[in-house]
Design a protein around this motif. Structure first.
Motif, short mmCIF file in Angstrom:
data_model
loop_
_atom_site.label_atom_id
_atom_site.label_comp_id
_atom_site.label_asym_id
_atom_site.label_seq_id
_atom_site.Cartn_x
_atom_site.Cartn_y
_atom_site.Cartn_z
N VAL A 51 -16.15 1.55 14.81
CA VAL A 51 -15.86 0.14 14.50
C VAL A 51 -15.36 0.01 13.07
N TYR A 52 -16.01 0.71 12.15
CA TYR A 52 -15.59 0.70 10.75
C TYR A 52 -14.16 1.23 10.62
N SER A 53 -13.85 2.31 11.33
CA SER A 53 -12.50 2.89 11.29
C SER A 53 -11.47 1.92 11.83
N GLN A 54 -11.80 1.21 12.90
CA GLN A 54 -10.87 0.22 13.47
C GLN A 54 -10.63 -0.93 12.49
N LEU A 55 -11.70 -1.41 11.86
CA LEU A 55 -11.55 -2.49 10.89
C LEU A 55 -10.72 -2.04 9.69
N LYS A 56 -10.93 -0.81 9.25
CA LYS A 56 -10.17 -0.28 8.12
C LYS A 56 -8.70 -0.13 8.49
N ARG A 57 -8.41 0.35 9.72
CA ARG A 57 -7.02 0.45 10.18
C ARG A 57 -6.36 -0.92 10.21
N GLU A 58 -7.11 -1.92 10.70
CA GLU A 58 -6.61 -3.29 10.73
C GLU A 58 -6.28 -3.77 9.31
N LEU A 59 -7.17 -3.49 8.38
CA LEU A 59 -6.97 -3.88 6.98
C LEU A 59 -5.70 -3.24 6.42
N LEU A 60 -5.55 -1.94 6.63
CA LEU A 60 -4.41 -1.22 6.07
C LEU A 60 -3.09 -1.69 6.69
N GLU A 61 -3.10 -2.01 7.99
CA GLU A 61 -1.89 -2.51 8.64
C GLU A 61 -1.50 -3.88 8.11
N ILE A 62 -2.48 -4.77 8.00
CA ILE A 62 -2.20 -6.12 7.48
C ILE A 62 -1.74 -6.04 6.03
N PHE A 63 -2.41 -5.21 5.24
CA PHE A 63 -2.05 -5.07 3.83
C PHE A 63 -0.63 -4.53 3.69
N GLU A 64 -0.26 -3.58 4.54
CA GLU A 64 1.09 -3.02 4.48
C GLU A 64 2.13 -4.08 4.85
N GLU A 65 1.83 -4.91 5.84
CA GLU A 65 2.76 -5.97 6.23
C GLU A 65 2.91 -7.02 5.14
N GLU A 66 1.80 -7.43 4.57
CA GLU A 66 1.81 -8.52 3.60
C GLU A 66 2.33 -8.10 2.22
N VAL A 67 1.91 -6.94 1.74
CA VAL A 67 2.21 -6.54 0.37
C VAL A 67 3.29 -5.45 0.32
N ALA A 68 3.64 -4.88 1.48
CA ALA A 68 4.63 -3.80 1.58
C ALA A 68 4.19 -2.56 0.79
N VAL A 69 2.90 -2.28 0.86
CA VAL A 69 2.34 -1.08 0.23
C VAL A 69 1.46 -0.40 1.26
N ALA A 70 1.78 0.85 1.57
CA ALA A 70 0.95 1.64 2.48
C ALA A 70 -0.05 2.41 1.63
N LEU A 71 -1.33 2.14 1.86
CA LEU A 71 -2.37 2.79 1.07
C LEU A 71 -2.74 4.14 1.65
N LYS A 72 -2.93 5.10 0.77
CA LYS A 72 -3.43 6.41 1.18
C LYS A 72 -4.95 6.31 1.26
N ASP A 73 -5.52 6.90 2.27
CA ASP A 73 -6.96 6.84 2.49
C ASP A 73 -7.64 7.88 1.60
N ASP A 74 -7.95 7.48 0.37
CA ASP A 74 -8.56 8.41 -0.57
C ASP A 74 -10.00 7.97 -0.87
N ILE A 75 -10.68 8.74 -1.69
CA ILE A 75 -12.10 8.49 -1.97
C ILE A 75 -12.32 7.18 -2.73
N ASP A 76 -11.38 6.82 -3.61
CA ASP A 76 -11.51 5.55 -4.34
C ASP A 76 -11.46 4.37 -3.38
N LEU A 77 -10.55 4.42 -2.43
CA LEU A 77 -10.44 3.33 -1.45
C LEU A 77 -11.72 3.24 -0.62
N LYS A 78 -12.24 4.37 -0.17
CA LYS A 78 -13.46 4.37 0.63
C LYS A 78 -14.62 3.78 -0.15
N THR A 79 -14.73 4.14 -1.42
CA THR A 79 -15.82 3.63 -2.26
C THR A 79 -15.73 2.11 -2.41
#
Length: 176
Positions: free
Chosen positions: A127-155
């Protein structure tokens, strides 16, 4: 039964898989074999029926290569990408500016709060992974930035999720 992978490289002009030696250095990058490259260098011309013909010379007879009218680009152009390019810039969380970080956190708070209000569960595992995928997709659409899934983002996502759920719990206690 295991499906075997074809050996060699694919030529996008003749549509055949050929040995590594049949490609020049430039041809590897363009996915064009040496024989098709030499045909290109000898010259092509378009017919009225949109088929491509090799210009007739001493060694060659007229030969129809195929109908290329469905392509709106030159197959011999080395600048053409085989895969569509992504317009989004790929960044790590640490490279985002202040506004982008704020937008990401606000979006994550909305997603986590919505999930908490619907399920009354802490997002964990799939569920956490699905919510995170949803976040990254929406963020990429809105801000036009694809985030890399790194340790800082997870924290940041974990810390923001904990704070959001604690606020939701406090709101639930004050309502009762």
């Amino acid at each position: 039964m295991v499906k075997r992978r074809k050996q060699g490289h694919y030529c996008r002009i003749c549509g055949e898989y050929k040995a590594n030696e049949k490609f020049s250095g430039k041809g590897h990058a363009q996915h064009i074999c040496k024989s098709c490259m030499s045909d290109k260098n000898k010259g092509f011309e378009n017919n009225d029926d949109n088929s491509v013909i090799i210009i007739e010379d001493d060694e060659w007879n007229e030969m129809i290569v195929g109908d290329l009218s469905r392509y709106d680009y030159d197959l011999f152009d080395g600048d053409i990408d085989l895969m569509p390019t992504s317009e989004s810039a790929h960044k790590k969380y640490g490279k985002l500016n202040k506004e982008e970080k704020t937008a990401l956190k606000e979006l994550w708070v909305e997603i986590v709060a919505r999930y908490w209000n619907e399920e009354l569960l802490i997002p964990f595992g799939e569920v956490y992974s699905q919510l995170k995928r949803e976040l990254l997709e929406i963020f990429e659409e809105e801000v036009a930035v694809a985030l890399k899934d790194d340790i800082d983002l997870k924290t940041v996502l974990n810390n923001t999720m904990i704070v959001t759920i604690n606020k939701q719990l406090r709101l639930g206690h004050t309502r009762q």
